[in-house]
Design a protein around this motif. Structure first.
Motif, PDB file in Angstrom:
ATOM      1  N   MET A   1      48.685  33.787  59.872  1.00 40.68           N
ATOM      2  CA  MET A   1      47.254  33.883  59.541  1.00 40.68           C
ATOM      3  C   MET A   1      47.049  33.611  58.056  1.00 40.68           C
ATOM      4  O   MET A   1      47.743  34.152  57.202  1.00 40.68           O
ATOM      5  CB  MET A   1      46.723  35.272  59.895  1.00 40.68           C
ATOM      6  CG  MET A   1      45.245  35.451  59.617  1.00 40.68           C
ATOM      7  SD  MET A   1      44.654  37.075  60.143  1.00 40.68           S
ATOM      8  CE  MET A   1      42.948  36.963  59.596  1.00 40.68           C
ATOM      9  N   SER A   2      46.063  32.751  57.747  1.00 41.90           N
ATOM     10  CA  SER A   2      45.811  32.385  56.360  1.00 41.90           C
ATOM     11  C   SER A   2      45.180  33.555  55.607  1.00 41.90           C
ATOM     12  O   SER A   2      44.347  34.281  56.129  1.00 41.90           O
ATOM     13  CB  SER A   2      44.886  31.174  56.305  1.00 41.90           C
ATOM     14  OG  SER A   2      44.561  30.858  54.984  1.00 41.90           O
ATOM     15  N   THR A   3      45.597  33.731  54.355  1.00 42.38           N
ATOM     16  CA  THR A   3      45.047  34.820  53.532  1.00 42.38           C
ATOM     17  C   THR A   3      44.294  34.301  52.314  1.00 42.38           C
ATOM     18  O   THR A   3      43.894  35.083  51.459  1.00 42.38           O
ATOM     19  CB  THR A   3      46.179  35.745  53.057  1.00 42.38           C
ATOM     20  OG1 THR A   3      47.135  34.985  52.314  1.00 42.38           O
ATOM     21  CG2 THR A   3      46.871  36.411  54.243  1.00 42.38           C
ATOM     22  N   GLU A   4      44.116  32.986  52.215  1.00 40.04           N
ATOM     23  CA  GLU A   4      43.418  32.436  51.059  1.00 40.04           C
ATOM     24  C   GLU A   4      41.926  32.785  51.083  1.00 40.04           C
ATOM     25  O   GLU A   4      41.321  32.917  52.140  1.00 40.04           O
ATOM     26  CB  GLU A   4      43.562  30.908  51.011  1.00 40.04           C
ATOM     27  CG  GLU A   4      44.959  30.410  50.726  1.00 40.04           C
ATOM     28  CD  GLU A   4      45.815  30.301  51.965  1.00 40.04           C
ATOM     29  OE1 GLU A   4      46.986  29.893  51.838  1.00 40.04           O
ATOM     30  OE2 GLU A   4      45.317  30.637  53.063  1.00 40.04           O
ATOM     31  N   THR A   5      41.362  32.915  49.907  1.00 45.05           N
ATOM     32  CA  THR A   5      39.928  33.142  49.754  1.00 45.05           C
ATOM     33  C   THR A   5      39.392  32.181  48.706  1.00 45.05           C
ATOM     34  O   THR A   5      40.005  32.013  47.654  1.00 45.05           O
ATOM     35  CB  THR A   5      39.632  34.585  49.298  1.00 45.05           C
ATOM     36  OG1 THR A   5      40.124  35.496  50.287  1.00 45.05           O
ATOM     37  CG2 THR A   5      38.135  34.801  49.110  1.00 45.05           C
ATOM     38  N   VAL A   6      38.276  31.539  49.011  1.00 44.12           N
ATOM     39  CA  VAL A   6      37.634  30.625  48.070  1.00 44.12           C
ATOM     40  C   VAL A   6      36.283  31.213  47.676  1.00 44.12           C
ATOM     41  O   VAL A   6      35.476  31.569  48.545  1.00 44.12           O
ATOM     42  CB  VAL A   6      37.443  29.223  48.681  1.00 44.12           C
ATOM     43  CG1 VAL A   6      36.676  28.325  47.721  1.00 44.12           C
ATOM     44  CG2 VAL A   6      38.784  28.601  49.034  1.00 44.12           C
ATOM     45  N   ILE A   7      36.032  31.334  46.381  1.00 47.03           N
ATOM     46  CA  ILE A   7      34.764  31.856  45.882  1.00 47.03           C
ATOM     47  C   ILE A   7      34.179  30.838  44.909  1.00 47.03           C
ATOM     48  O   ILE A   7      34.767  30.564  43.871  1.00 47.03           O
ATOM     49  CB  ILE A   7      34.947  33.203  45.171  1.00 47.03           C
ATOM     50  CG1 ILE A   7      35.552  34.236  46.132  1.00 47.03           C
ATOM     51  CG2 ILE A   7      33.612  33.700  44.615  1.00 47.03           C
ATOM     52  CD1 ILE A   7      35.918  35.543  45.460  1.00 47.03           C
ATOM     53  N   PRO A   8      33.026  30.234  45.236  1.00 44.91           N
ATOM     54  CA  PRO A   8      32.444  29.235  44.340  1.00 44.91           C
ATOM     55  C   PRO A   8      31.884  29.866  43.071  1.00 44.91           C
ATOM     56  O   PRO A   8      31.329  30.975  43.101  1.00 44.91           O
ATOM     57  CB  PRO A   8      31.335  28.599  45.173  1.00 44.91           C
ATOM     58  CG  PRO A   8      30.992  29.634  46.184  1.00 44.91           C
ATOM     59  CD  PRO A   8      32.247  30.390  46.473  1.00 44.91           C
ATOM     60  N   GLY A   9      32.033  29.169  41.961  1.00 49.38           N
ATOM     61  CA  GLY A   9      31.411  29.551  40.699  1.00 49.38           C
ATOM     62  C   GLY A   9      30.271  28.600  40.406  1.00 49.38           C
ATOM     63  O   GLY A   9      30.479  27.378  40.372  1.00 49.38           O
ATOM     64  N   LEU A  10      29.071  29.114  40.215  1.00 47.57           N
ATOM     65  CA  LEU A  10      27.877  28.292  40.101  1.00 47.57           C
ATOM     66  C   LEU A  10      27.192  28.518  38.755  1.00 47.57           C
ATOM     67  O   LEU A  10      27.169  29.635  38.245  1.00 47.57           O
ATOM     68  CB  LEU A  10      26.895  28.629  41.225  1.00 47.57           C
ATOM     69  CG  LEU A  10      27.436  28.478  42.652  1.00 47.57           C
ATOM     70  CD1 LEU A  10      26.462  29.069  43.649  1.00 47.57           C
ATOM     71  CD2 LEU A  10      27.710  27.009  42.964  1.00 47.57           C
ATOM     72  N   PRO A  11      26.601  27.480  38.191  1.00 43.65           N
ATOM     73  CA  PRO A  11      25.944  27.614  36.884  1.00 43.65           C
ATOM     74  C   PRO A  11      24.524  28.155  37.006  1.00 43.65           C
ATOM     75  O   PRO A  11      23.866  28.037  38.038  1.00 43.65           O
ATOM     76  CB  PRO A  11      25.937  26.178  36.356  1.00 43.65           C
ATOM     77  CG  PRO A  11      25.822  25.347  37.607  1.00 43.65           C
ATOM     78  CD  PRO A  11      26.615  26.074  38.658  1.00 43.65           C
ATOM     79  N   CYS A  12      24.057  28.735  35.926  1.00 44.85           N
ATOM     80  CA  CYS A  12      22.658  29.136  35.804  1.00 44.85           C
ATOM     81  C   CYS A  12      22.342  29.187  34.315  1.00 44.85           C
ATOM     82  O   CYS A  12      23.246  29.185  33.479  1.00 44.85           O
ATOM     83  CB  CYS A  12      22.393  30.489  36.459  1.00 44.85           C
ATOM     84  SG  CYS A  12      23.289  31.869  35.722  1.00 44.85           S
TER      85      CYS A  12
END
Length: 237
Positions: A1-12
């Protein structure tokens, strides 16, 4: 089972531009700092987003885009809509920020889009990879709307969506009011998004003059609600 997590970083531009908006959508602010650089994190269920502040940033130039897959787009839209109305009194349908309503899109899964105050696009689609076009019994204008939604909502090309809708409405001028009304309301929304307030108002006037049965009004409740949101946006500026 995959354990990777992707969290986008967005500008403001500033954290205080985006955080109240996401709080209204039901997100929790899980982290915030101002120094050495502005940075914050929000979470709602399985959706986690991070933001970094750039004072000279122009949201209109943002290319930030996140695909969010959910099992029920209508349920999430309803929750977002309730939060926006409670916090701001309306659902913004034009400019930055804004939120489109769930629509079927030609050749792609149906869904809706949220453009946040930083100009970042949250593209919400159903997690099931389906291509659910309109049923033939709904009439040809339903297919026209699906084609327009692919251009205007999915691709952000409002001008192309307007052309598709105007051509379809002219071609199917004999369609019954219950089939024309959704296309006219969507066209009014797109006209408002492009800044053509007079055209949007004229389309809403046409919608208001339509003769509808009680059954029609029940079936078109979502479209009539969108017309009211467009009218509210027009009157507030």
């Amino acid at each position: 089972m995959s354990t990777e997590t992707v969290i986008p970083g967005l500008p403001c531009r500033h954290l205080d531009d985006v955080l109240p908006f996401y709080t209204a959508l039901g997100f929790e602010v899980t982290y915030r700092q101002e120094r050495p650089n502005p940075y914050a994190a929000v979470r709602r269920g399985g959706i986690e987003l991070h933001f970094f502040g750039v004072p000279q940033f122009d949201p209109a130039d943002s290319m930030g885009s996140v695909v969010v897959l959910v099992p029920d787009t209508q349920a999430l839209y309803d929750a977002f809509a309730a939060g926006l109305r409670a916090a701001f009194g309306k659902i913004p349908v034009s400019g930055i920020p804004r939120m489109t309503r769930p629509r079927r899109r030609q050749g792609t899964p149906g869904g809706f889009t949220v453009v946040d105050p930083g100009g970042n696009w949250l593209r919400i689609s159903r997690s099931a990879d389906t291509r659910d076009g309109p049923d033939p019994s709904e009439g040809r204008l339903a297919r026209v709307m699906a084609a327009a939604a692919r251009q205007a909502d999915a691709h952000g090309d409002e001008a192309a969506g307007i052309r598709v809708l105007e051509t379809g409405l002219a071609r199917h001028a004999d369609a019954p009011p219950a089939q024309r009304l959704p296309a006219l309301v969507y066209l009014a929304e797109l006209r408002l998004r492009t800044g053509d307030r007079d055209a949007a108002a004229a389309l809403l006037t046409e919608v208001g003059a339509m003769e509808l049965t009680a059954d029609d009004r029940h079936a078109l409740a979502a479209d009539l609600a969108t017309a009211a949101e467009v009218a509210a946006d027009l009157s507030s500026r």
